[in-house]
Design a protein around this motif. Structure first.
Motif, mmCIF file in Angstrom:
data_model
loop_
_atom_site.group_PDB
_atom_site.id
_atom_site.type_symbol
_atom_site.label_atom_id
_atom_site.label_comp_id
_atom_site.label_asym_id
_atom_site.label_seq_id
_atom_site.Cartn_x
_atom_site.Cartn_y
_atom_site.Cartn_z
ATOM 1 N N SER A 116 0.807 -1.221 0.000
ATOM 2 C CA SER A 116 0.000 0.000 0.000
ATOM 3 C C SER A 116 0.835 1.263 0.000
ATOM 4 O O SER A 116 0.355 2.333 -0.370
ATOM 5 C CB SER A 116 -0.902 0.005 1.235
ATOM 6 N N GLY A 117 2.087 1.165 0.438
ATOM 7 C CA GLY A 117 2.891 2.354 0.677
ATOM 8 C C GLY A 117 2.928 2.733 2.144
ATOM 9 O O GLY A 117 3.559 3.713 2.539
ATOM 10 N N GLY A 118 2.261 1.920 2.979
ATOM 11 C CA GLY A 118 2.280 2.136 4.425
ATOM 12 C C GLY A 118 3.406 1.373 5.091
ATOM 13 O O GLY A 118 4.103 0.560 4.467
ATOM 14 N N LEU A 119 3.572 1.600 6.383
ATOM 15 C CA LEU A 119 4.685 1.009 7.118
ATOM 16 C C LEU A 119 4.504 -0.495 7.328
ATOM 17 O O LEU A 119 5.454 -1.271 7.209
ATOM 18 C CB LEU A 119 4.850 1.726 8.467
ATOM 19 N N ASP A 120 3.290 -0.937 7.628
ATOM 20 C CA ASP A 120 3.054 -2.367 7.813
ATOM 21 C C ASP A 120 3.325 -3.140 6.530
ATOM 22 O O ASP A 120 3.937 -4.210 6.539
ATOM 23 C CB ASP A 120 1.614 -2.626 8.262
ATOM 24 N N ASN A 142 7.659 -8.458 -8.990
ATOM 25 C CA ASN A 142 6.943 -7.594 -9.920
ATOM 26 C C ASN A 142 5.931 -6.756 -9.161
ATOM 27 O O ASN A 142 5.564 -7.076 -8.022
ATOM 28 C CB ASN A 142 6.242 -8.426 -10.988
ATOM 29 N N LEU A 143 5.464 -5.685 -9.811
ATOM 30 C CA LEU A 143 4.501 -4.771 -9.197
ATOM 31 C C LEU A 143 3.337 -4.537 -10.155
ATOM 32 O O LEU A 143 3.538 -4.307 -11.345
ATOM 33 C CB LEU A 143 5.167 -3.431 -8.884
ATOM 34 N N SER A 144 2.116 -4.598 -9.623
ATOM 35 C CA SER A 144 0.918 -4.257 -10.390
ATOM 36 C C SER A 144 0.146 -3.192 -9.618
ATOM 37 O O SER A 144 -0.201 -3.396 -8.458
ATOM 38 C CB SER A 144 0.042 -5.494 -10.617
ATOM 39 N N GLN A 145 -0.117 -2.055 -10.254
ATOM 40 C CA GLN A 145 -0.799 -0.938 -9.596
ATOM 41 C C GLN A 145 -2.092 -0.609 -10.328
ATOM 42 O O GLN A 145 -2.178 -0.728 -11.550
ATOM 43 C CB GLN A 145 0.091 0.304 -9.596
ATOM 44 N N PHE A 146 -3.082 -0.162 -9.577
ATOM 45 C CA PHE A 146 -4.304 0.298 -10.220
ATOM 46 C C PHE A 146 -4.980 1.376 -9.384
ATOM 47 O O PHE A 146 -4.647 1.590 -8.216
ATOM 48 C CB PHE A 146 -5.249 -0.873 -10.503
ATOM 49 N N ASN A 202 3.615 7.068 -7.417
ATOM 50 C CA ASN A 202 5.070 7.198 -7.386
ATOM 51 C C ASN A 202 5.665 6.754 -6.060
ATOM 52 O O ASN A 202 6.764 6.185 -6.032
ATOM 53 C CB ASN A 202 5.464 8.647 -7.694
ATOM 54 N N ASP A 203 4.956 7.006 -4.942
ATOM 55 C CA ASP A 203 5.436 6.536 -3.631
ATOM 56 C C ASP A 203 5.590 5.016 -3.643
ATOM 57 O O ASP A 203 6.616 4.476 -3.212
ATOM 58 C CB ASP A 203 4.449 6.919 -2.519
ATOM 59 N N GLN A 204 4.559 4.325 -4.107
ATOM 60 C CA GLN A 204 4.592 2.859 -4.145
ATOM 61 C C GLN A 204 5.673 2.356 -5.092
ATOM 62 O O GLN A 204 6.409 1.419 -4.784
ATOM 63 C CB GLN A 204 3.224 2.335 -4.573
ATOM 64 N N SER A 224 -0.909 -3.007 -5.677
ATOM 65 C CA SER A 224 -1.118 -1.725 -5.015
ATOM 66 C C SER A 224 -2.316 -1.003 -5.603
ATOM 67 O O SER A 224 -2.521 -1.018 -6.824
ATOM 68 C CB SER A 224 0.114 -0.821 -5.194
ATOM 69 N N HIS A 225 -3.084 -0.366 -4.740
ATOM 70 C CA HIS A 225 -4.097 0.589 -5.180
ATOM 71 C C HIS A 225 -3.674 1.956 -4.689
ATOM 72 O O HIS A 225 -3.345 2.128 -3.520
ATOM 73 C CB HIS A 225 -5.480 0.249 -4.613
ATOM 74 N N PHE A 226 -3.623 2.931 -5.581
ATOM 75 C CA PHE A 226 -3.222 4.283 -5.187
ATOM 76 C C PHE A 226 -4.424 5.209 -5.312
ATOM 77 O O PHE A 226 -5.239 5.095 -6.223
ATOM 78 C CB PHE A 226 -2.050 4.781 -6.022
ATOM 79 N N ASP A 227 -4.553 6.121 -4.346
ATOM 80 C CA ASP A 227 -5.635 7.100 -4.370
ATOM 81 C C ASP A 227 -5.269 8.268 -3.489
ATOM 82 O O ASP A 227 -4.140 8.380 -3.021
ATOM 83 C CB ASP A 227 -6.964 6.466 -3.929
#
Length: 449
Positions: A147-151, A198-202, A180-182, A170-173
């Motif tokens: 998520s981009g969080g610490l956990d 690998n990374l998949s974002q939406f 970009n953070d993720q 990852s889901h960014f909002d």
């Protein structure tokens, strides 16, 4: 009762080949489009999604958007519980209708509403893309939320130490870390390992609003994250998803009676996860959702992380804050990611203090100081900043015994490992008390009994 129906607008498709759908408010005769940005997903990961996988993904998207489109202060008699009736198209309506009571119970618990759902036959294929090149499909054996969080940072680091062929999703909002953070965190992972990751974002965009405001609680965001992970798991034949979350936030017992509903989210609560798991099994999606840290405090997660050098270099790139986009009350704003005073930030600060291995301490928007928290009643206007801090201190002053924690847990839902969960909660609140006692200004400290 709010009556909604998911409809196919005109048979058109987005640039990924996915069917354009909309959420229709029957009484208002008004529709809100469902817009999805899957960041180069099919070009990068190279797979043709199954109808079953798209059923669960689109359903998760609908629930998230509906939760956001229906403001509680307008639609709920008690300013909280909404009555929502919705008709949803899926590829296997008989299978889903036979099991719908399970997912209704899960959603009722997750959002605090009363859901009524009917599934009907999807009239077209979700996905059509004749130009897709399927050569060199990636290898995936493990899927983990990032998520981009610490956990999620700790969970990702630990998983990289233990496993290979990992897909991070990852889901960014606007409510947390951005694209970009993720991506920055993932790129550093990639530069520090020889393993295949690998990374998949939406991102899901809100369509046209039904009312003047949206609902800001975002209780259904976790289903959106999990829906995206389940979508990938189904297509890559992966049978386990890792959902890293500290147990204190996961259980999230109310700090006072007024926080029982709106301020006590249940996004990763084990009861919700179990209900969702039961539903998945009933619709033949055999994927296990695992939180390895269910019985760990956030401080314990940090202390036991398997690559502390990498952890230390990335902590300050993560966002824990629930107020990160609302900086007006902050004392410091420029370049600051976390407010420092919401419950999520207070748990973050206490966990990093418990961890105690960082050479530098990050800067927050607000410190635990009487003037920055606007606790001085002569200050005009009186800020809402201290609400979370005071609620936490008042809760800590109750000094619960383990048996009281067990009763509080049971009031929310019955779960496994009740005794161990109560012990974990006690350790987590000890971390918080220790941080406040050692770091707050004298005026704040004196509030602790």
């Amino acid at each position: 009762m709010i009556n909604l129906e998911i409809t196919i607008e005109d048979g058109s498709r987005d640039n990924n080949g996915l069917l354009n759908m909309s959420i229709k408010n029957i009484e208002m005769n008004k529709s809100s489009n469902v817009s999805i940005n899957m960041v180069q997903i099919f070009k990068t990961l190279k797979f043709v999604p199954s109808e079953k996988s798209l059923d669960i993904l689109f359903f998760a998207i609908y629930v998230h958007l509906i939760d956001n489109l229906l403001p509680r202060d307008i639609l709920a008699v008690d300013n909280w519980q909404r009555e929502i009736r919705i008709k949803v198209p899926v590829s296997e309506p008989l299978l889903w209708n036979n099991s719908k009571q399970i997912i209704v119970e899960a959603l009722d618990f997750l959002t605090g509403d009363e859901w009524n759902i009917e599934f009907y036959e999807l009239s077209e294929k979700y996905f059509l893309n004749d130009e897709l090149d399927l050569e060199d499909t990636i290898q995936v054996e493990n899927i983990c939320l990032l998520s981009g969080g610490l956990d999620s940072l700790v969970g990702a680091i630990d998983l990289i130490q233990e496993k290979d062929n990992i897909l991070f999703v990852s889901h960014f909002d606007g409510a947390g870390a951005n694209l970009n953070d993720q991506k920055d965190i993932f790129d550093i992972f990639q530069s520090n390992t020889s393993k295949n990751i690998n990374l998949s974002q939406f991102h899901v965009y809100d369509g046209e609003a039904f009312y003047d405001t949206h609902d800001g609680n975002l209780r259904a965001r976790s289903l959106l994250f999990l829906g995206f992970a389940l979508f990938h798991a189904s297509n890559f034949n992966v049978n386990r998803i890792y959902l890293p979350e500290n147990g204190l936030i996961s259980i999230n017992i109310p700090l006072n009676e007024s926080r029982t509903s709106s301020n006590s989210t249940r996004t990763t609560h084990p009861y919700f996860i179990k209900k969702l798991q039961d539903f998945l099994i009933s619709i033949d999606i055999n994927v296990e959702i695992v939180n390895p840290y269910q019985l760990k405090t956030k401080g314990e997660m940090l202390s036991e992380c398997q690559n502390k050098v990498l952890l230390n270099s990335l902590i300050n790139k993560t966002i824990s804050c629930s107020h990160s986009k609302r900086k007006e009350p902050w004392t410091r704003r420029t370049g600051i990611r976390n407010c420092g005073y919401c419950i999520s930030c207070l748990i973050r600060r206490s966990s990093i203090y418990h961890y105690g291995e960082l050479e530098t301490v990050e800067t927050y928007g607000v410190n635990l100081d009487i003037h920055e928290l606007k606790l001085d009643k002569t200050t005009k206007p009186i800020s809402k900043v201290p609400t979370d801090v005071l609620a936490l201190i008042n809760f800590l002053n109750k000094k619960y015994e383990l048996s009281k924690y067990e009763r509080e847990i049971a009031l929310i839902a019955n779960i496994d490992n009740m005794e161990e969960t109560a012990k974990m909660l006690d350790r987590g609140y000890v971390e918080l008390r220790k941080y406040i006692d050692d770091n707050a200004s004298d005026e704040i400290k004196r509030l602790l009994l």
